[in-house]
Design a protein around this motif. Structure first.
Motif, short mmCIF file in Angstrom:
data_model
loop_
_atom_site.label_atom_id
_atom_site.label_comp_id
_atom_site.label_asym_id
_atom_site.label_seq_id
_atom_site.Cartn_x
_atom_site.Cartn_y
_atom_site.Cartn_z
N TRP A 110 0.84 -1.21 0.00
CA TRP A 110 0.00 0.00 0.00
C TRP A 110 0.88 1.26 0.00
O TRP A 110 0.71 2.17 -0.81
N LEU A 111 1.89 1.26 0.89
CA LEU A 111 2.77 2.43 1.00
C LEU A 111 3.52 2.67 -0.30
O LEU A 111 3.71 3.81 -0.73
N ILE A 112 3.94 1.56 -0.94
CA ILE A 112 4.67 1.69 -2.21
C ILE A 112 3.74 2.29 -3.27
O ILE A 112 4.16 3.06 -4.13
N ASP A 113 2.46 1.94 -3.17
CA ASP A 113 1.49 2.38 -4.18
C ASP A 113 1.08 3.86 -4.03
O ASP A 113 0.62 4.48 -4.99
N VAL A 114 1.22 4.40 -2.82
CA VAL A 114 0.79 5.79 -2.59
C VAL A 114 1.73 6.74 -3.38
O VAL A 114 2.95 6.58 -3.32
#
Ligand code: HEM
Length: 410
Positions: free
Chosen positions: A255-259
């Protein structure tokens, strides 16, 4: 659309009548009322999944008992998650009205479909619950249960889409006018984020696992629940919770990578606090994996703490997403309305507190007694208090209305 135009659009879309008290109050209430909503989402989804799996093994008495019990938990849980979803909904549409309404209109067919899919999903689950009794329960009802759970998952996905599309105001116009043509159908899902949705689903395993361990502890005073069954439930709960917490760690990272980079999520302390807490929770479940009798309430409380951090994290993320467009709820126009705010506070704190306290205490105590339950002095006092506060509320509410009406027409 460039940032300045988007900022302008957001400001224009806010309610020109303003809000009746300080925006921070709405924000705090939104974050804290979302916690019970997601807790019951998590418990219901976990209970439905395990109830169905246990149904396939119902020849074994432990699994059969568990299937019946968890089918019932999901039945009650869904009704509670729906009721508890209303409060954060009211607050989100008050301070984030441009996001919430734009997203709802852009996917209007899905929003309306949400009501129908939730209704038929719940009816299917209820039928599964009615028929799921004993080892001889007919096999075909399994598919009713699967259908019910599938609908709940779809509804969670729709909720996610609504929340997520609201974070991208710079794209709303292009979604509304694809290829230069206005699309008013509302049938499209314009954006979703798989790791974010997956994170909430994995969270269902963690929270439900903790719930199952606490369930084992809760029923230990009941003679009709064999200790072997409760041990079985607790051991299963620990396995499920460990799987869930591990999945949450992985999905949080994804998720963090996708933000997007401009949201600066990596440097925010809340991100690291949540990640660290997840590891602590995972360790707590791991240490309690083989001998967790008497630890259920502690683990459940720790898991609720995780849900609180997730709720704050969601809000921090939303503020960061909207920051480049100068959207700050603190700039929301406020038109103080003290009497309605006082009535609101009285309703939520006094009526809500007493009523909620009464129901929770009653259910907690009644469930630990086999056969008919007789209320003790505390429960009676809480019951009388909640009745009295409701009566006062009705008198104040109607009285205020009559008073204003007389003043305006006198
Ligand atoms: C089976 C039914 C439901 C499931 C599985 C579900 C699940 C979820 C999930 C996973 C989220 C987080 C989405 C995200 O942040 O990406 C969410 C948010 C939310 N849900 Fe539900 N939900 C359900 C029903 C409802 C209902 C009936 C209501 C209202 C009455 C509701 C109100 C909300 C609100 C207000 C939010 C926050 C939206 C925002 O922050 O903008 N939910 N729900």
């Amino acid at each position: 659309m460039d940032a300045a135009t988007t900022a302008n659009m957001l400001q224009t879309m806010q309610d020109q009548a303003g809000i009746p008290s300080h925006p921070l109050i709405f924000q705090i209430l939104m974050v804290f009322t979302w916690i019970p909503h997601i807790l019951f989402v998590n418990i219901s989804l976990g209970a439905a999944l395990v109830g169905l799996y246990a149904f396939t093994k119902r020849q074994d008495p432990n699994w059969q008992l568990l299937s019946e019990a968890m089918t019932k938990v999901a039945k009650v849980g869904v009704s509670l998650l729906v009721v508890l979803g209303v409060a954060p909904l009211l607050f989100t549409q008050t301070i984030y009205d441009p996001s919430w309404y734009a997203s709802n209109v852009l996917s209007a067919a899905w929003v309306i479909g949400f009501i129908f899919t939730l209704t038929i999903g719940y009816l299917a689950w209820f039928t599964f619950y009615l028929k799921n009794h004993g080892a001889q329960a007919p096999g075909w009802i399994f598919w009713l249960g699967v259908f019910g759970l599938a609908m709940f998952l779809l509804d969670g996905f729709i909720m996610h889409v609504l929340a997520y599309q609201g974070l991208h105001p710079e794209k709303w116009l292009s979604w509304y006018t694809p290829g230069g043509h206005v699309d008013m159908s509302g049938t499209a899902i314009h954006a979703f984020e798989l790791p974010r949705w997956g994170f909430f689903m994995a969270m269902s395993l963690t929270i439900f696992g903790a719930f199952l361990i606490a369930y084992g502890d809760y029923f230990k005073v009941r003679a009709d629940r064999a200790p072997a069954y409760l041990d079985f439930a607790r051991a299963l709960g620990a396995k499920i919770a460990i799987t869930g917490a591990l999945l949450q760690v992985v999905l949080l990272l994804w998720w963090l990578i996708d933000v997007p980079a401009q949201v600066h999520v990596w440097t925010h302390p809340m991100t690291w606090l949540l990640a660290a807490y997840l590891f602590v929770l995972l360790a707590a479940f791991w240490l309690a994996r083989s001998n967790n009798a008497g630890q259920g309430y502690r683990l459940l409380a720790m898991s609720i703490g995780m849900a609180a951090l997730v709720s704050i994290f969601r809000e921090v993320l939303r503020m960061a997403y909207l920051h480049p467009f100068n959207y700050d709820i603190l700039n929301y126009k406020v038109l103080w309305d003290i009497p309605s705010f006082a009535l609101f506070l009285f309703t939520i704190v006094v009526v809500g507190g007493l009523m909620g306290g009464f129901i929770i205490t009653l259910v907690y105590k009644a469930g630990r007694v086999q056969g008919p339950y007789e209320a003790d002095a505390t429960v009676t006092k809480l019951g009388n208090g909640s009745l009295a506060s409701t009566a006062i509320w009705v008198v104040v509410f109607i009285g205020t209305g009559i008073w204003i009406w007389l003043r305006n027409n006198g």
